[in-house]
Scaffold this active site. Structure first.
Site, mmCIF file in Angstrom:
data_model
loop_
_atom_site.group_PDB
_atom_site.id
_atom_site.type_symbol
_atom_site.label_atom_id
_atom_site.label_comp_id
_atom_site.label_asym_id
_atom_site.label_seq_id
_atom_site.Cartn_x
_atom_site.Cartn_y
_atom_site.Cartn_z
ATOM 1 C CG ASP A 68 -97.234 23.259 6.039
ATOM 2 O OD1 ASP A 68 -97.357 22.339 6.854
ATOM 3 O OD2 ASP A 68 -96.139 23.619 5.572
ATOM 4 C CD GLU A 105 -100.860 20.967 6.657
ATOM 5 O OE1 GLU A 105 -100.046 20.476 7.450
ATOM 6 O OE2 GLU A 105 -100.722 20.923 5.404
#
Length: 226
Positions: free
Chosen positions: A46, A118
């Site tokens: 992320d 992610e």
């Protein structure tokens, strides 16, 4: 678990030197395995995704105001967008979840697809460094980056015009939370329309959070409008 299909590596544009990273990136937390799951990789990925997208926006439009860049950034890294990218290379077919989770929709859920995507970025980062992870991001976000200038436009106005054109009531905005110190606040804003479920947006400025919330609502109401 069968060995992750090499077609996934070809699709994302990276071949792993450490395939245990790929295995972990494709393991949902609902599975209890000694080698772990994708939670920690998702946390890392992320941040890598955020840095790469912020860097590309900064480089692509040197005259854009910070608030406009923030709106475009939020559009490009939100969970729905990451899940859309993941569907583009059929990531859900490779993510392993528990039978119970699969019965509830499994890897077809936006949240799981986005987290796994992610995690995959985080795995590439650990496997080969930032440049390799950024190359994967470039490959799969390029079309969205090219059109992201639209996201810098005033989504609050666009949402209002869309609603007015259909005789619907105007939206209302509410600050859900304000966190962080005064010099670096983080806002979460919800936008509501009549009895519809609110949509939320986040940003380091109130305007950016409102724009992100309006963009999320407009995408829900009319995905083609985005």
């Amino acid at each position: 678990m069968t060995e992750p299909d090499a077609t996934l590596e070809r699709a994302i544009g990276h071949t792993f030197a450490d395939r245990s990273l790929l295995r972990r990136a494709l393991t949902h937390p609902s599975l209890d395995r000694n080698e772990g799951n994708y939670d920690r990789l998702e946390f890392l990925g992320d941040r890598v995704l955020g840095l790469a997208i912020a860097e590309r926006l900064y480089e692509r439009d040197p005259t854009a105001a910070a608030g406009d860049l923030a709106v475009r950034y939020n559009a490009l890294v939100r969970k729905e967008m990451v899940a859309e990218v993941a569907r583009g290379f059929d990531l859900g077919a490779h993510v392993e979840v528990s039978p119970g989770e699969r019965a509830q929709g499994g890897a077809d859920k936006d949240a799981i697809l986005a987290d796994a995507c992610e995690a995959l970025i985080g795995a590439v980062f650990l496997d080969a460094g930032y440049a390799a992870a950024a190359a994967v991001i470039d490959r799969h976000w390029v079309a969205h980056l090219k059109t992201s200038a639209r996201a810098g436009k005033d989504f609050k106005s666009r949402l209002q015009e869309w609603l007015q054109g259909r005789g619907r009531p105007l939206p209302t905005y509410e600050i859900v939370s304000r966190e962080g110190p005064d010099h670096a606040p983080h806002f979460t804003v919800a936008v509501s329309i009549d009895n519809d479920e609110p949509a939320t947006g986040e940003g380091t400025a109130l305007r950016a959070a409102e724009q992100a919330a309006a963009q999320a609502m407009l995408h829900r109401l009319d995905p083609e409008n985005e």
